[in-house]
Design a protein around this motif. Structure first.
Motif, mmCIF file in Angstrom:
data_model
loop_
_atom_site.group_PDB
_atom_site.id
_atom_site.type_symbol
_atom_site.label_atom_id
_atom_site.label_comp_id
_atom_site.label_asym_id
_atom_site.label_seq_id
_atom_site.Cartn_x
_atom_site.Cartn_y
_atom_site.Cartn_z
ATOM 1 N N ASP A 4 0.866 -1.181 0.000
ATOM 2 C CA ASP A 4 0.000 0.000 0.000
ATOM 3 C C ASP A 4 0.903 1.232 0.000
ATOM 4 O OD1 ASP A 4 -1.709 2.096 0.471
ATOM 5 O OD2 ASP A 4 -2.817 1.110 2.072
ATOM 6 N N THR A 5 1.098 1.811 -1.180
ATOM 7 C CA THR A 5 2.026 2.942 -1.304
ATOM 8 C C THR A 5 1.552 4.166 -0.518
ATOM 9 O OG1 THR A 5 0.946 3.564 -3.375
ATOM 10 C CG2 THR A 5 2.939 2.210 -3.532
ATOM 11 N N THR A 6 0.236 4.321 -0.378
ATOM 12 C CA THR A 6 -0.284 5.455 0.399
ATOM 13 C C THR A 6 0.135 5.322 1.860
ATOM 14 O OG1 THR A 6 -2.181 5.618 -1.076
ATOM 15 C CG2 THR A 6 -2.371 6.711 1.057
ATOM 16 N N GLN A 7 0.067 4.099 2.387
ATOM 17 C CA GLN A 7 0.466 3.882 3.770
ATOM 18 C C GLN A 7 1.975 4.092 3.944
ATOM 19 O OE1 GLN A 7 -0.458 0.002 5.338
ATOM 20 N NE2 GLN A 7 -0.241 0.686 7.461
ATOM 21 N N VAL A 8 2.760 3.630 2.960
ATOM 22 C CA VAL A 8 4.200 3.837 3.014
ATOM 23 C C VAL A 8 4.512 5.329 3.009
ATOM 24 C CG1 VAL A 8 6.379 3.526 1.765
ATOM 25 C CG2 VAL A 8 4.759 1.618 1.958
ATOM 26 N N PHE A 9 3.842 6.082 2.143
ATOM 27 C CA PHE A 9 4.037 7.534 2.065
ATOM 28 C C PHE A 9 3.734 8.193 3.412
ATOM 29 C CE2 PHE A 9 2.288 11.809 0.940
ATOM 30 C CZ PHE A 9 3.441 12.360 0.414
ATOM 31 N N GLU A 10 2.657 7.747 4.055
ATOM 32 C CA GLU A 10 2.285 8.307 5.360
ATOM 33 C C GLU A 10 3.332 8.037 6.428
ATOM 34 O OE1 GLU A 10 -0.661 10.032 6.949
ATOM 35 O OE2 GLU A 10 -0.242 10.742 4.934
ATOM 36 N N LEU A 11 4.012 6.896 6.324
ATOM 37 C CA LEU A 11 4.954 6.476 7.363
ATOM 38 C C LEU A 11 6.371 6.998 7.161
ATOM 39 C CD1 LEU A 11 3.789 2.775 7.814
ATOM 40 C CD2 LEU A 11 3.315 4.717 9.313
ATOM 41 N N LEU A 12 6.637 7.670 6.040
ATOM 42 C CA LEU A 12 7.994 8.177 5.803
ATOM 43 C C LEU A 12 8.416 9.103 6.939
ATOM 44 C CD1 LEU A 12 7.826 8.976 1.981
ATOM 45 C CD2 LEU A 12 9.075 7.102 3.072
ATOM 46 N N PRO A 13 9.666 8.973 7.418
ATOM 47 C CA PRO A 13 10.105 9.806 8.548
ATOM 48 C C PRO A 13 10.362 11.263 8.174
ATOM 49 C CG PRO A 13 11.906 8.416 7.789
ATOM 50 C CD PRO A 13 10.682 8.000 7.018
ATOM 51 N N ASP A 14 10.551 11.546 6.897
ATOM 52 C CA ASP A 14 10.750 12.930 6.446
ATOM 53 C C ASP A 14 9.430 13.523 5.978
ATOM 54 O OD1 ASP A 14 13.580 12.990 6.840
ATOM 55 O OD2 ASP A 14 13.807 11.799 5.024
ATOM 56 N N ALA A 15 9.381 14.850 5.937
ATOM 57 C CA ALA A 15 8.174 15.561 5.515
ATOM 58 C C ALA A 15 8.143 15.648 3.986
ATOM 59 C CB ALA A 15 8.144 16.955 6.129
ATOM 60 N N TRP A 16 7.090 15.115 3.380
ATOM 61 C CA TRP A 16 6.979 15.101 1.913
ATOM 62 C C TRP A 16 5.679 15.738 1.460
ATOM 63 C CZ3 TRP A 16 10.393 13.498 -1.820
ATOM 64 C CH2 TRP A 16 11.526 12.803 -1.371
ATOM 65 N N LEU A 17 5.793 16.483 0.358
ATOM 66 C CA LEU A 17 4.643 17.026 -0.364
ATOM 67 C C LEU A 17 4.679 16.477 -1.783
ATOM 68 C CD1 LEU A 17 4.593 20.879 0.331
ATOM 69 C CD2 LEU A 17 2.848 19.243 0.999
ATOM 70 N N ARG A 102 12.896 28.976 12.058
ATOM 71 C CA ARG A 102 13.119 27.625 11.565
ATOM 72 C C ARG A 102 13.960 27.721 10.305
ATOM 73 N NH1 ARG A 102 12.432 24.735 15.622
ATOM 74 N NH2 ARG A 102 12.359 22.882 14.350
ATOM 75 N N TRP A 103 14.878 26.782 10.157
ATOM 76 C CA TRP A 103 15.719 26.689 8.964
ATOM 77 C C TRP A 103 15.275 25.479 8.171
ATOM 78 C CZ3 TRP A 103 19.243 30.280 7.488
ATOM 79 C CH2 TRP A 103 19.604 31.240 8.445
ATOM 80 N N GLN A 104 15.067 25.678 6.863
ATOM 81 C CA GLN A 104 14.601 24.574 6.020
ATOM 82 C C GLN A 104 15.460 24.430 4.775
ATOM 83 O OE1 GLN A 104 10.445 25.180 5.164
ATOM 84 N NE2 GLN A 104 9.824 24.630 7.221
ATOM 85 N N ARG A 105 15.419 23.231 4.248
ATOM 86 C CA ARG A 105 16.045 22.898 2.971
ATOM 87 C C ARG A 105 15.117 21.884 2.302
ATOM 88 N NH1 ARG A 105 22.089 21.861 3.155
ATOM 89 N NH2 ARG A 105 22.185 23.647 1.792
ATOM 90 N N THR A 106 15.040 21.922 0.991
ATOM 91 C CA THR A 106 14.193 20.953 0.307
ATOM 92 C C THR A 106 14.978 20.209 -0.760
ATOM 93 O OG1 THR A 106 13.466 22.520 -1.386
ATOM 94 C CG2 THR A 106 12.103 22.350 0.591
ATOM 95 N N CYS A 122 10.702 17.003 -0.628
ATOM 96 C CA CYS A 122 11.038 16.622 0.739
ATOM 97 C C CYS A 122 11.465 17.884 1.480
ATOM 98 C CB CYS A 122 12.162 15.586 0.746
ATOM 99 S SG CYS A 122 12.659 15.084 2.400
ATOM 100 N N VAL A 123 10.749 18.227 2.542
ATOM 101 C CA VAL A 123 11.031 19.434 3.313
ATOM 102 C C VAL A 123 11.780 19.013 4.576
ATOM 103 C CG1 VAL A 123 10.044 21.448 4.466
ATOM 104 C CG2 VAL A 123 8.929 20.493 2.423
ATOM 105 N N MET A 124 13.013 19.475 4.705
ATOM 106 C CA MET A 124 13.856 19.086 5.838
ATOM 107 C C MET A 124 14.016 20.261 6.795
ATOM 108 S SD MET A 124 16.699 17.155 3.510
ATOM 109 C CE MET A 124 16.381 18.158 2.062
ATOM 110 N N ASP A 125 13.577 20.068 8.033
ATOM 111 C CA ASP A 125 13.770 21.069 9.067
ATOM 112 C C ASP A 125 15.153 20.828 9.671
ATOM 113 O OD1 ASP A 125 13.833 22.676 11.312
ATOM 114 O OD2 ASP A 125 11.766 22.272 11.883
ATOM 115 N N VAL A 126 16.093 21.718 9.378
ATOM 116 C CA VAL A 126 17.478 21.556 9.840
ATOM 117 C C VAL A 126 17.813 22.547 10.959
ATOM 118 C CG1 VAL A 126 18.291 20.563 7.666
ATOM 119 C CG2 VAL A 126 18.305 23.039 7.960
#
Length: 196
Positions: A4-17, A102-106, A122-126
């Motif tokens: 279930d790719t939707t479930q995998v997407f939900e469980l990713l540890p990084d923030a994704w749009l 907040r500092w971000q990188r994508t 992928c939005v990374m809060d650094v």
């Protein structure tokens, strides 16, 4: 067993749009929603340029330019890593609305090849690593300053000893770097004096 790719997407540890070709939000995973304190309904169908509008006008304009450097002109399969940006946002679930730096990188990837082009961002809060780096830089600067003070103390004491040897009170020869914040201008420790 199908994945279930939707479930995998939900469980990713990084923030994704996931954005469409008009840079409108199609999906946002749980990590992204938690990071910004939003629901998918809040942002789905809205332009990435229009969501998360916080901070001063100058910060918003900087964010728009930052997005312009990342999104337009992506080739199919191309991956772009953004420069760092400071963008002040409220902490999730904060009721007072106070903004936190907040500092971000994508990292942005054009899915390409399909009937409808999709862009994954992928939005990374650094912020935490930036804070550690800044603290380390302050500590190194403090140590350099103390080392310079130590050299000045040593040079001053050596010149005085060469000109007029005398008895030295206990503690007077201790370098200022050994007692941080207590060195006097001439390199002796405050509260001590040379016997005359």
């Amino acid at each position: 067993m199908p994945v279930d790719t939707t479930q995998v997407f939900e469980l990713l540890p990084d923030a994704w749009l996931i954005l469409d070709e008009r840079f409108e939000v199609v999906l946002a995973n749980a990590r992204y929603r938690a990071m910004h304190g939003v629901t998918l309904a809040d942002i789905r169908g809205r332009s990435i340029y229009d969501i998360n509008q916080f901070g001063s006008q100058s910060q918003r304009e900087l964010r728009r330019s930052w997005l312009d450097s990342m999104l337009p002109g992506l080739a199919p399969g191309e991956n772009r890593l953004s420069p760092l940006i400071r963008y002040d946002t409220p902490m999730p679930n904060a009721s007072d609305g106070e903004l936190t730096p907040r500092w971000q990188r994508t990292s942005t990837i054009d899915g390409g090849g399909g009937r409808a082009s999709m862009i994954a961002m992928c939005v990374m809060d650094v912020s935490d690593s930036i804070a550690v780096t800044e603290r380390d830089q302050r500590e190194r600067a403090k140590l350099r300053s103390q080392a310079r003070a130590c050299v000045r103390c040593w040079s001053t004491r050596r010149m005085r000893a060469a000109r007029a040897p005398r008895a030295v009170a206990p503690g007077a020869g201790v370098c200022a770097c050994r007692r941080v914040g207590t060195g006097s201008r001439d390199g002796a420790i405050e509260g001590t004096s040379s016997a005359r």
